[in-house]
Design a protein around this motif. Structure first.
Motif, PDB file in Angstrom:
ATOM      1  N   ARG A  95    -105.623 -80.046 -53.355  1.00 20.17           N
ATOM      2  CA  ARG A  95    -104.891 -78.826 -53.707  1.00 20.17           C
ATOM      3  C   ARG A  95    -105.659 -78.022 -54.755  1.00 20.17           C
ATOM      4  NH1 ARG A  95     -98.444 -79.665 -54.206  1.00 20.17           N
ATOM      5  NH2 ARG A  95     -98.690 -77.407 -54.498  1.00 20.17           N
ATOM      6  N   GLU A  96    -106.206 -78.700 -55.738  1.00 17.19           N
ATOM      7  CA  GLU A  96    -107.003 -78.005 -56.761  1.00 17.19           C
ATOM      8  C   GLU A  96    -108.217 -77.333 -56.120  1.00 17.19           C
ATOM      9  OE1 GLU A  96    -108.076 -80.708 -59.807  1.00 17.19           O
ATOM     10  OE2 GLU A  96    -106.037 -80.927 -60.599  1.00 17.19           O
ATOM     11  N   ALA A  97    -108.850 -78.035 -55.182  1.00 22.36           N
ATOM     12  CA  ALA A  97    -110.037 -77.480 -54.520  1.00 22.36           C
ATOM     13  C   ALA A  97    -109.694 -76.277 -53.660  1.00 22.36           C
ATOM     14  CB  ALA A  97    -110.707 -78.554 -53.665  1.00 22.36           C
ATOM     15  N   ASN A  98    -108.422 -76.163 -53.277  1.00 22.53           N
ATOM     16  CA  ASN A  98    -107.982 -75.041 -52.450  1.00 22.53           C
ATOM     17  C   ASN A  98    -107.219 -74.012 -53.289  1.00 22.53           C
ATOM     18  OD1 ASN A  98    -107.923 -73.783 -49.890  1.00 22.53           O
ATOM     19  ND2 ASN A  98    -105.820 -74.499 -49.527  1.00 22.53           N
ATOM     20  N   GLY A  99    -107.596 -73.893 -54.537  1.00 21.67           N
ATOM     21  CA  GLY A  99    -106.989 -72.882 -55.394  1.00 21.67           C
ATOM     22  C   GLY A  99    -105.539 -73.136 -55.715  1.00 21.67           C
TER      23      GLY A  99
ATOM     24  N   GLU B 258    -124.819 -77.132 -49.254  1.00 20.75           N
ATOM     25  CA  GLU B 258    -125.943 -76.491 -48.592  1.00 20.75           C
ATOM     26  C   GLU B 258    -125.638 -76.184 -47.125  1.00 20.75           C
ATOM     27  OE1 GLU B 258    -129.059 -79.283 -49.232  1.00 20.75           O
ATOM     28  OE2 GLU B 258    -129.481 -78.615 -51.284  1.00 20.75           O
ATOM     29  N   LEU B 259    -124.792 -77.000 -46.512  1.00 20.75           N
ATOM     30  CA  LEU B 259    -124.434 -76.807 -45.107  1.00 20.75           C
ATOM     31  C   LEU B 259    -123.355 -75.744 -44.917  1.00 20.75           C
ATOM     32  CD1 LEU B 259    -124.414 -80.526 -43.905  1.00 20.75           C
ATOM     33  CD2 LEU B 259    -126.113 -78.776 -43.350  1.00 20.75           C
ATOM     34  N   GLY B 260    -122.770 -75.278 -46.023  1.00 22.24           N
ATOM     35  CA  GLY B 260    -121.801 -74.197 -45.917  1.00 22.24           C
ATOM     36  C   GLY B 260    -120.439 -74.461 -46.502  1.00 22.24           C
ATOM     37  N   ALA B 261    -120.187 -75.685 -47.004  1.00 22.31           N
ATOM     38  CA  ALA B 261    -118.892 -75.957 -47.631  1.00 22.31           C
ATOM     39  C   ALA B 261    -118.716 -75.050 -48.851  1.00 22.31           C
ATOM     40  CB  ALA B 261    -118.795 -77.422 -48.037  1.00 22.31           C
ATOM     41  N   ASP B 262    -117.488 -74.612 -49.080  1.00 27.61           N
ATOM     42  CA  ASP B 262    -117.195 -73.756 -50.224  1.00 27.61           C
ATOM     43  C   ASP B 262    -117.033 -74.561 -51.507  1.00 27.61           C
ATOM     44  OD1 ASP B 262    -116.780 -70.980 -48.932  1.00 27.61           O
ATOM     45  OD2 ASP B 262    -115.571 -72.320 -47.692  1.00 27.61           O
ATOM     46  N   VAL B 263    -116.586 -75.776 -51.386  1.00 24.92           N
ATOM     47  CA  VAL B 263    -116.413 -76.648 -52.542  1.00 24.92           C
ATOM     48  C   VAL B 263    -116.566 -78.085 -52.066  1.00 24.92           C
ATOM     49  CG1 VAL B 263    -113.903 -76.738 -52.254  1.00 24.92           C
ATOM     50  CG2 VAL B 263    -114.891 -77.235 -54.489  1.00 24.92           C
ATOM     51  N   ALA B 264    -117.076 -78.949 -52.928  1.00 26.31           N
ATOM     52  CA  ALA B 264    -117.245 -80.362 -52.589  1.00 26.31           C
ATOM     53  C   ALA B 264    -116.661 -81.199 -53.716  1.00 26.31           C
ATOM     54  CB  ALA B 264    -118.722 -80.706 -52.385  1.00 26.31           C
ATOM     55  N   VAL B 265    -115.847 -82.193 -53.366  1.00 22.84           N
ATOM     56  CA  VAL B 265    -115.171 -83.024 -54.358  1.00 22.84           C
ATOM     57  C   VAL B 265    -115.493 -84.492 -54.111  1.00 22.84           C
ATOM     58  CG1 VAL B 265    -113.317 -81.347 -54.605  1.00 22.84           C
ATOM     59  CG2 VAL B 265    -113.059 -83.233 -52.983  1.00 22.84           C
TER      60      VAL B 265
ATOM     61  N   ASP C 187    -106.379 -89.434 -57.137  1.00 22.82           N
ATOM     62  CA  ASP C 187    -105.268 -88.734 -56.480  1.00 22.82           C
ATOM     63  C   ASP C 187    -105.855 -87.675 -55.556  1.00 22.82           C
ATOM     64  OD1 ASP C 187    -103.071 -87.269 -55.689  1.00 22.82           O
ATOM     65  OD2 ASP C 187    -102.165 -87.169 -57.672  1.00 22.82           O
ATOM     66  N   MET C 188    -106.039 -88.027 -54.288  1.00 24.87           N
ATOM     67  CA  MET C 188    -106.655 -87.100 -53.346  1.00 24.87           C
ATOM     68  C   MET C 188    -105.742 -85.919 -53.043  1.00 24.87           C
ATOM     69  SD  MET C 188    -109.350 -86.300 -51.705  1.00 24.87           S
ATOM     70  CE  MET C 188    -110.340 -87.800 -51.867  1.00 24.87           C
ATOM     71  N   THR C 189    -104.432 -86.126 -53.085  1.00 22.93           N
ATOM     72  CA  THR C 189    -103.506 -85.018 -52.842  1.00 22.93           C
ATOM     73  C   THR C 189    -103.746 -83.891 -53.840  1.00 22.93           C
ATOM     74  OG1 THR C 189    -101.826 -86.553 -52.016  1.00 22.93           O
ATOM     75  CG2 THR C 189    -101.089 -84.352 -52.648  1.00 22.93           C
TER      76      THR C 189
ATOM     77  N   ASP D  32    -103.259 -91.408 -46.465  1.00 25.85           N
ATOM     78  CA  ASP D  32    -101.898 -91.223 -46.977  1.00 25.85           C
ATOM     79  C   ASP D  32    -101.807 -89.999 -47.889  1.00 25.85           C
ATOM     80  OD1 ASP D  32    -101.316 -93.637 -45.696  1.00 25.85           O
ATOM     81  OD2 ASP D  32    -101.708 -94.824 -47.498  1.00 25.85           O
ATOM     82  N   GLN D  33    -102.758 -89.879 -48.799  1.00 26.84           N
ATOM     83  CA  GLN D  33    -102.719 -88.782 -49.761  1.00 26.84           C
ATOM     84  C   GLN D  33    -103.118 -87.450 -49.130  1.00 26.84           C
ATOM     85  OE1 GLN D  33    -105.053 -90.104 -53.147  1.00 26.84           O
ATOM     86  NE2 GLN D  33    -103.844 -91.978 -53.342  1.00 26.84           N
ATOM     87  N   SER D  34    -103.952 -87.492 -48.105  1.00 26.09           N
ATOM     88  CA  SER D  34    -104.327 -86.258 -47.415  1.00 26.09           C
ATOM     89  C   SER D  34    -103.146 -85.671 -46.655  1.00 26.09           C
ATOM     90  CB  SER D  34    -105.490 -86.519 -46.457  1.00 26.09           C
ATOM     91  OG  SER D  34    -106.649 -86.907 -47.153  1.00 26.09           O
ATOM     92  N   ILE D  35    -102.339 -86.521 -46.059  1.00 27.29           N
ATOM     93  CA  ILE D  35    -101.141 -86.047 -45.355  1.00 27.29           C
ATOM     94  C   ILE D  35    -100.223 -85.311 -46.325  1.00 27.29           C
ATOM     95  CG2 ILE D  35     -99.034 -86.789 -44.169  1.00 27.29           C
ATOM     96  CD1 ILE D  35    -100.698 -89.061 -42.920  1.00 27.29           C
ATOM     97  N   LYS D  36    -100.108 -85.832 -47.534  1.00 29.67           N
ATOM     98  CA  LYS D  36     -99.243 -85.207 -48.536  1.00 29.67           C
ATOM     99  C   LYS D  36     -99.790 -83.854 -49.004  1.00 29.67           C
ATOM    100  CE  LYS D  36     -97.441 -89.578 -50.337  1.00 29.67           C
ATOM    101  NZ  LYS D  36     -97.374 -90.479 -51.524  1.00 29.67           N
ATOM    102  N   ALA D  37    -101.083 -83.604 -48.755  1.00 27.90           N
ATOM    103  CA  ALA D  37    -101.689 -82.335 -49.169  1.00 27.90           C
ATOM    104  C   ALA D  37    -101.562 -81.240 -48.118  1.00 27.90           C
ATOM    105  CB  ALA D  37    -103.169 -82.549 -49.498  1.00 27.90           C
ATOM    106  N   LEU D  38    -100.982 -81.551 -46.947  1.00 23.98           N
ATOM    107  CA  LEU D  38    -100.924 -80.574 -45.864  1.00 23.98           C
ATOM    108  C   LEU D  38     -99.944 -79.442 -46.160  1.00 23.98           C
ATOM    109  CD1 LEU D  38    -100.927 -82.870 -42.689  1.00 23.98           C
ATOM    110  CD2 LEU D  38    -102.808 -81.431 -43.520  1.00 23.98           C
ATOM    111  N   ALA D  39    -100.363 -78.237 -45.797  1.00 31.41           N
ATOM    112  CA  ALA D  39     -99.512 -77.052 -45.901  1.00 31.41           C
ATOM    113  C   ALA D  39     -98.486 -77.052 -44.769  1.00 31.41           C
ATOM    114  CB  ALA D  39    -100.386 -75.800 -45.817  1.00 31.41           C
ATOM    115  N   PRO D  40     -97.479 -76.182 -44.828  1.00 32.79           N
ATOM    116  CA  PRO D  40     -96.590 -76.025 -43.674  1.00 32.79           C
ATOM    117  C   PRO D  40     -97.395 -75.738 -42.410  1.00 32.79           C
ATOM    118  CG  PRO D  40     -95.674 -74.887 -45.569  1.00 32.79           C
ATOM    119  CD  PRO D  40     -97.054 -75.351 -45.969  1.00 32.79           C
TER     120      PRO D  40
END
Length: 318
Positions: free
Chosen positions: A192-196, A173-180, A186-188, A213-221
């Motif tokens: 990634r799934e939430a970002n297509g 409702e606040l404007g997020a495109d997707v909420a998980v 496995d947050m990584t 830890d798992q969020s760091i592994k999800a970072l793009a270049p």
């Protein structure tokens, strides 16, 4: 005056309802009749002495208030402590005039949580239009504002994490495109799934432990993770610099009290811009519940249980 005091460190049970003498303002300070005091997750750390800055006993918790000065100014102020009371003292430089049209809830939401979100996105993450942004704890005080700011500043995709269906609905409702679900195993992969299927550009994280830890592994270049708290009370693993090199990634930290000392009025600039955005209707505060002053223990219990959303306040008049 009525106040809440801590005389031994611990959980919500150490918050005592007491009567204390009124505080006195010294040179360079201002005495404030408190209309509302803000409640932050950092207050729970302060009460148990696990905050980055050590606490000193006896302690009246509370780092933010909105109210009136003796000359009639309506201000929102940052304090080292002392907010959970009918009157509080603040340094004059840390008391900011509240514009007409900005209510107590909004002023208190912006003085800590709003400026935190502003600094994370502007100074730590350097958000560029079109980039993807992950907001952990998106239904909390910082998260609700960060979601709105990211969208207002042109984020391409805002991914919110939250622990319940109700909280995820609020983030959308606040404007997020997707909420998980923030409890994903496995947050990584979840991010990634939430970002297509793509890695994410920015992560705002106040959780700690495996989520970090798992969020760091999800970072793009050239992705950036901005770390500003540890609500799980779990330390993340040490960051391996070689892994950052491998993905040209950045992990940064932000502690709001440090921003108070920065040159160029960074903190005041952030607050002024937030007030302008609120008055224009582009962002708003999310009420999380109002408690009587002597219900502070109940408020801390709710915070620690992760059952709250938005901004919590204490009303010293009841």
């Amino acid at each position: 005056m009525r106040a809440v005091r801590v005389t031994e460190f611990g959980g919500p049970e150490v918050l005592e309802n007491v009567e204390l003498p009124d505080p006195e303002a010294k040179a360079g300070q201002v005495l404030i009749d408190v209309d509302h005091a803000g409640i932050n997750y950092a207050d729970t750390h302060q009460a148990e002495n696990t905050y980055l800055a050590p606490s000193q006993l006896p302690l009246v918790p509370g780092g933010e208030v909105v109210g009136r000065t003796g000359d009639g100014r309506r201000v929102v102020a940052l304090l080292g402590s002392g907010g959970y009371a009918e009157r509080a003292v603040a340094e004059q430089a840390m008391a900011f005039d509240v514009p007409d049209g900005v209510d107590d809830l909004t002023a208190l939401s912006f003085i800590v949580q709003g400026t935190t979100a502003w600094l994370l996105l502007r100074r730590n993450a350097h958000l560029e239009p079109g980039e993807s942004v992950v907001v952990h704890a998106a239904a909390g005080g910082v998260g609700t504002i960060a979601v709105q700011l990211a969208k207002a500043w042109g984020a391409g995709r805002v991914i919110a994490t939250a622990s319940s269906e109700e909280k995820r609905k609020l983030a959308l409702e606040l404007g997020a495109d997707v909420a998980v679900d923030s409890r994903a195993e496995d947050m990584t992969e979840t991010l990634r799934e939430a970002n297509g299927g793509n890695r994410v550009d920015i992560v705002l994280d106040m959780t700690g432990g495996p989520v970090t830890d798992q969020s760091i592994k999800a970072l793009a270049p050239f992705g950036r993770l901005a770390f500003y708290g540890m609500a799980s009370r779990q330390q993340p693993k040490p960051v391996q610099l070689g892994n950052l090199l491998r993905h040209s990634a950045t992990v940064s930290g932000m502690w709001l009290p440090h921003a108070f000392t920065l040159p160029g009025q960074v903190y005041g600039k952030a607050l002024a811009e937030l007030f302008e955005l609120a008055l224009s209707g582009k962002i708003g505060a999310v009420p999380g519940g109002e408690y009587g002053l002597f219900e502070a223990r109940k408020a801390h219990e709710a915070l620690r249980s992760r059952a709250t959303v938005g901004k919590l306040m204490l009303d010293p008049r009841r």
